[in-house]
Design an enzyme around this catalytic site. Sequence first.
Site, PDB file in Angstrom:
ATOM      1  N   SER A  58       0.848  -1.195   0.000  1.00 16.40           N
ATOM      2  CA  SER A  58       0.000   0.000   0.000  1.00 16.40           C
ATOM      3  C   SER A  58       0.878   1.238   0.000  1.00 16.40           C
ATOM      4  CB  SER A  58      -0.901   0.021   1.244  1.00 16.40           C
ATOM      5  OG  SER A  58      -1.524   1.283   1.394  1.00 16.40           O
ATOM      6  N   TYR A  96      -1.462  -0.281  10.629  1.00 19.63           N
ATOM      7  CA  TYR A  96      -1.608  -0.698   9.236  1.00 19.63           C
ATOM      8  C   TYR A  96      -0.482  -0.109   8.391  1.00 19.63           C
ATOM      9  CZ  TYR A  96      -3.349  -1.051   4.479  1.00 19.63           C
ATOM     10  OH  TYR A  96      -3.459  -1.309   3.139  1.00 19.63           O
TER      11      TYR A  96
END
Length: 256
Positions: A152, A165
């Site tokens: 990501s 995250y």
Amino acid sequence: MTKFTTLNGERPVALVTGATGGLGEQICRTLALAGCAVVAGYRSSADAAHALVAQLDGEGHCALAAPVTDTAALARLADDVATRYNRCDVLVNCAGTTRFVAHDDLDGMPDALIDDVLATNVRGPFAMVRALRPLLDRSTLAGGAVVVNISSIAAQTAMGSNVIYCASKAALDNLTKSLARALAPRIRVVSVSPGLVDTEFVKSMDTAWRDEQAARTPLGRLADPQEIAQAVLVAARDLRFTTGCVLPVDGGRPLR
């Protein structure tokens, strides 16, 4: 579309974890259309995985349990893949988890959530590679087998659904580089790093928030799942001299 085969002219075997998610499903469809025999890996959504396999282009696909935080289950998965195919040419680590928690809300990140995010997003991909390595070593793909980790942009920008995250995706990119060094030359390892992807889950969220995210992206929109799947295919099929790198598919988001 360029035909994707092994040096022996066989269909590449591609295992995708998190296959029933918005990204995983599209990756499975794209790899199948390119000529792969797809193993749709799932944690608990067996019915959805089997339904997906029935819809894939071509033959030789199957759905298998692939709970990435369960090492014993992954050993059974590897045995099943060995029995069915005797090798694995492409491993896509797409399974991941998160929860929206404001970055300044440290108390909103209980230990259980931290452990779940890190176990799924970091230990999970490592455990998959560890379990599948003997089968990846048997690949006859030009350039060797390939592991594609779905990362990501949060790994670079430190902006995302929560602090842990972001840290997990940064760790995943580092893991990509370490594994690429450790497994060369038989196995290539790359990260594909999307910006925000317009999956059905994202489409269900607040429209104003989605529009704001698109406006922050130089190309003026969110990524389409097909664009991420195409990057996975290119990394596996075409970039035969590429390993240990992060391939951004983010619309230029870090530029702003």
